[in-house]
Scaffold this motif. Sequence first.
Motif, mmCIF file in Angstrom:
data_model
loop_
_atom_site.group_PDB
_atom_site.id
_atom_site.type_symbol
_atom_site.label_atom_id
_atom_site.label_comp_id
_atom_site.label_asym_id
_atom_site.label_seq_id
_atom_site.Cartn_x
_atom_site.Cartn_y
_atom_site.Cartn_z
ATOM 1 N N UNK A 68 1.751 7.023 -6.525
ATOM 2 C CA UNK A 68 0.775 7.846 -6.910
ATOM 3 C C UNK A 68 1.096 9.437 -6.679
ATOM 4 N N UNK A 69 1.775 9.572 -5.421
ATOM 5 C CA UNK A 69 2.295 10.977 -5.269
ATOM 6 C C UNK A 69 3.602 11.341 -6.096
ATOM 7 N N UNK A 70 4.413 10.363 -6.466
ATOM 8 C CA UNK A 70 5.204 10.879 -7.453
ATOM 9 C C UNK A 70 4.794 11.381 -8.825
ATOM 10 N N UNK A 71 3.821 10.395 -9.163
ATOM 11 C CA UNK A 71 3.147 10.821 -10.303
ATOM 12 C C UNK A 71 2.170 12.224 -10.387
ATOM 13 N N UNK A 72 1.968 12.308 -9.209
ATOM 14 C CA UNK A 72 0.868 13.738 -9.011
ATOM 15 C C UNK A 72 1.929 15.073 -9.173
ATOM 16 N N UNK B 105 1.906 6.371 11.040
ATOM 17 C CA UNK B 105 1.442 6.946 9.812
ATOM 18 C C UNK B 105 1.036 6.353 8.734
ATOM 19 N N UNK B 106 1.269 5.050 8.430
ATOM 20 C CA UNK B 106 0.899 4.058 7.541
ATOM 21 C C UNK B 106 0.888 4.704 6.178
ATOM 22 N N UNK B 107 -0.135 5.077 5.437
ATOM 23 C CA UNK B 107 -0.136 5.772 4.211
ATOM 24 C C UNK B 107 -0.899 7.114 4.211
ATOM 25 N N UNK C 48 0.969 -1.102 -0.141
ATOM 26 C CA UNK C 48 0.105 0.095 0.063
ATOM 27 C C UNK C 48 0.680 1.308 -0.013
ATOM 28 N N UNK C 49 1.943 1.370 0.665
ATOM 29 C CA UNK C 49 2.965 2.411 0.849
ATOM 30 C C UNK C 49 3.472 2.605 -0.431
ATOM 31 N N UNK D 199 10.741 0.488 -6.669
ATOM 32 C CA UNK D 199 11.196 -0.839 -6.423
ATOM 33 C C UNK D 199 10.968 -1.194 -4.857
ATOM 34 N N UNK D 200 10.689 -2.492 -4.752
ATOM 35 C CA UNK D 200 10.666 -2.822 -3.271
ATOM 36 C C UNK D 200 11.647 -4.017 -2.813
#
Length: 405
Positions: free
Chosen positions: A79-83, A326-328, A72-73, A91-92
Amino acid sequence: MSTAVDLHKVAPKHYDAVLLASFGGPEGQDDVLPFLRNVTRGRGIPDERLEEVSHHYRANGGISPINAQNRALKAALEAELAARNINLPVLWGNRNWDPYIPQTLQDAYDDGHRQILMVTTSAYTCYSSDRQYREDIGMALTSLGLDGKLAVDKVRQYFDHPGFVEPFIEGTAASLAKVRADLAAAGTPDAPVHVLFSTHSIPTRDAQAAGRSVDEPRSFEQGSAYVAQHLAVARRVMASIAADTAGPAPDWSLVYQSRSGAPHVPWLEPDINDAIADLAGKGVKGVVVVPLGFVSDHMEVVWDLDTEAKETCAGLGLAFDRAPTPGTSPLFVAGLVDLICERTIENHINDRPAMTDLGPWYDVAPAGCSQNFRGEKPAIAEHGSTIGLVAGPVVDKSVPAEAGR
């Protein structure tokens, strides 16, 4: 004459990917023992003993919540980078479970990536939350034969970044209001409430090594950057709540949880359950638990706090609520992207915000910080646009030793 390196801020670079690095966890009953073997590798702990300590995973179907939370993170970061129109794939890689860091790095190299910036799910300074990640990368690059071919840097420890702290301020205030409402409903609106800021206990020796630096000698509260950072953030949270709340702010304290290891080895105390019992004996009627040391609801949160600490409070007749991690949270996700932008040429952020006097923490880990007492291992060493792999204390050989890190 040599010039000392500014460890607090390094020159921005071009990166072609972000690595989200975390601890990892089992995702089914059959995964539990292999996962625990990974966590304890090299210590010779028999499976019988590992099975004894697996109960919190077994009770949750053998599933740790951490992998789902990291998925989820990762999606939230993308999404934030794209915005922001930032073209960086996320990567993970995990330390102890699939996807493993070495395979993630090999895949990244095969896909053409050469400059990677790592963000970890650990905010504070100690061996396991900072240096061990750098060792994981160093050992992976060495074993894969990617030394000098794939560069990996790491963002600073972000314990007092607004994106990490502000969600705790909001969550603590909400939990405090709930506990007070529960006490009012029980007919004791003025009963004393205590806030317990909880974090993972670590060996005392590791705590004392946290923040130690030959580059910039500093003194820390209780002799440890790990302890001092938590205390500083807790004070900041409580100061914000006091400023926004009518009446006196509740008392608070820092406590520890999730201790493991040999009983004769000293670890940070007090344990949260011991602290709860002590508070009950002093007349406290409500407890707010804040998982200040955790980024998301790891197994240590859902078991040690939501299960054991909650049961301790119930047994003592105390009102209980646990603040969220903090989570997401949009604040947290935006903060992580800000940390990325601190280090990138594109979309560069020059400021280093910090909500305590201890920060901003170093872009570059100082030499001697968070020493590995378990045996020397290769670790990534960052300095501007160079990467070094060294065994033992992290020292960049391109600069004088006293200016290394």
